[in-house]
Design an enzyme around this catalytic site. Sequence first.
Site, PDB file in Angstrom:
ATOM      1  N   HIS A   1       0.850  -1.201   0.000  1.00 41.97           N
ATOM      2  CA  HIS A   1       0.000   0.000   0.000  1.00 41.97           C
ATOM      3  C   HIS A   1       0.877   1.238   0.000  1.00 41.97           C
ATOM      4  O   HIS A   1       1.933   1.253   0.629  1.00 41.97           O
ATOM      5  CB  HIS A   1      -0.859  -0.064   1.278  1.00 41.97           C
ATOM      6  CG  HIS A   1      -1.936   0.967   1.382  1.00 41.97           C
ATOM      7  ND1 HIS A   1      -1.672   2.293   1.594  1.00 41.97           N
ATOM      8  CD2 HIS A   1      -3.287   0.857   1.320  1.00 41.97           C
ATOM      9  CE1 HIS A   1      -2.817   2.963   1.665  1.00 41.97           C
ATOM     10  NE2 HIS A   1      -3.818   2.115   1.484  1.00 41.97           N
TER      11      HIS A   1
ATOM     12  N   ASP B   1      -2.358  -3.202  -3.307  1.00 42.66           N
ATOM     13  CA  ASP B   1      -3.338  -2.122  -3.255  1.00 42.66           C
ATOM     14  C   ASP B   1      -2.947  -1.137  -4.355  1.00 42.66           C
ATOM     15  O   ASP B   1      -1.795  -0.698  -4.427  1.00 42.66           O
ATOM     16  CB  ASP B   1      -3.296  -1.453  -1.879  1.00 42.66           C
ATOM     17  CG  ASP B   1      -4.371  -0.390  -1.736  1.00 42.66           C
ATOM     18  OD1 ASP B   1      -5.329  -0.627  -0.981  1.00 42.66           O
ATOM     19  OD2 ASP B   1      -4.241   0.679  -2.362  1.00 42.66           O
TER      20      ASP B   1
END
Lengths: 146, 287
Positions: B153, B183
């Site tokens: 992420h 992500d």
Amino acid sequence: MEREVIQSVGFRNIKENGEITGFQFKIRLPYYRGVFLSQLRPGTLFIDGERIEKEDIIWNVKGEDFTVEQMKTDFQTHWDVTCPATLKVKKPGGLAQGYHDLKYGFCFTSSYMPPIIQAHLDPDKENMVFMPEFGHHVNERRMIIV
Amino acid sequence: MERRVKRGVAIYSYSGEYGRTMNLEDCFKDLRDMGATGIEILANSHIDSYPALTDEYVAEWMRLCTAYGVEPVEYGHWIDSRLYRNREISPQEAREKLVNDFQIAHRLGFRILRTKMGVINAELAPMENWREIIESVLPEAEKYDVVMCPEIHLTTVLSDRFVQDYVDFINETGTKNFGLNIDLSVFQNRFDVPGVVVFNPDCKHSQPEEIIPLLPYVKCIHAKFNKMDDDFNELTIPYPEILKILTDYGWEGYLLSEYEGEKKDVPGFVSHELRKQHVMMKRILGY
């Protein structure tokens, strides 16, 4: 549950053995996920400007009472996002009928956030950067004792 | 056309409404209504009895999955390394929590776990003993048929050292029970769009093609989105390039929508944005 962190349902005096011994109010967790009690950093309550220290507030989570000291080491009890906690304050005679201004601060740790962001968590002050998913630390609301 | 890339929703997206104007069933209704077929829940958010699991919850969960034709795709959970004030969580404590999560996930029908580990720096590198902890639970992960996936992420980029460390770990151990959740925030290349919530304006980002060598390890993708325009384009992440790579390389799995923009607490706002994003994904995928 209401959108406000401090809920209007649950704000009332506490009666024990026919005597009013204090008052209580409910707060919801503004974070998107629940936390274990050891992650919480309870702060100071101001009721009509009167300061109440965190040590003098009992948290009731899932029907069980906890002191601030007990919460520090409780990593099993989980406070859910859908279940408000009840905060209880000793105050002989309780609060008078009518309006009262509440201001209460609390926050929590998140292991997935960089440690530097969390090093100086202060429940009574807002974070440098406001993150909606974490909510505000300090919440205020004017409420009514019936 | 073969539909290898599937659409789902991470109900984290509804966190501004969850418990107030939406309950669990409302999430199922909404995602099914936009043609999504998979769901991600967060253990600590969406299971009220967590870290316990009640028979009542399991029954209700099964009812919802059946009634709405939605499959459990990913179970989000955490290794909260900073549960204590004076020390990190011990490997044994982490182990107990992980095995508990495996059991819950397995009972609810999840195979993929988004295992979020505690981090030690601003690049979000995991706690130093992650290998020891993960390795110690591999037999249980196999027993309960779950795949732990750290989420890559923003502010991490795909070229960060610890992403390769995860891949090396998979190859060295030969485990089938550890993978990656990418992500799409790692590809976010715009931070100046009005309405986009930005905490790291100087953040680095990865190029779409950097995902190619990682694809064999990617079990699930968080289809992060920050801002859709009214013509069904996401304004901060290069979706067309990324989704083309996924289809060209035959990647199979779920895109789980995760809304990270503004106005999450305005009733109905996120549902509307999710629909826009799903129009975009349908158009790019061709199905």
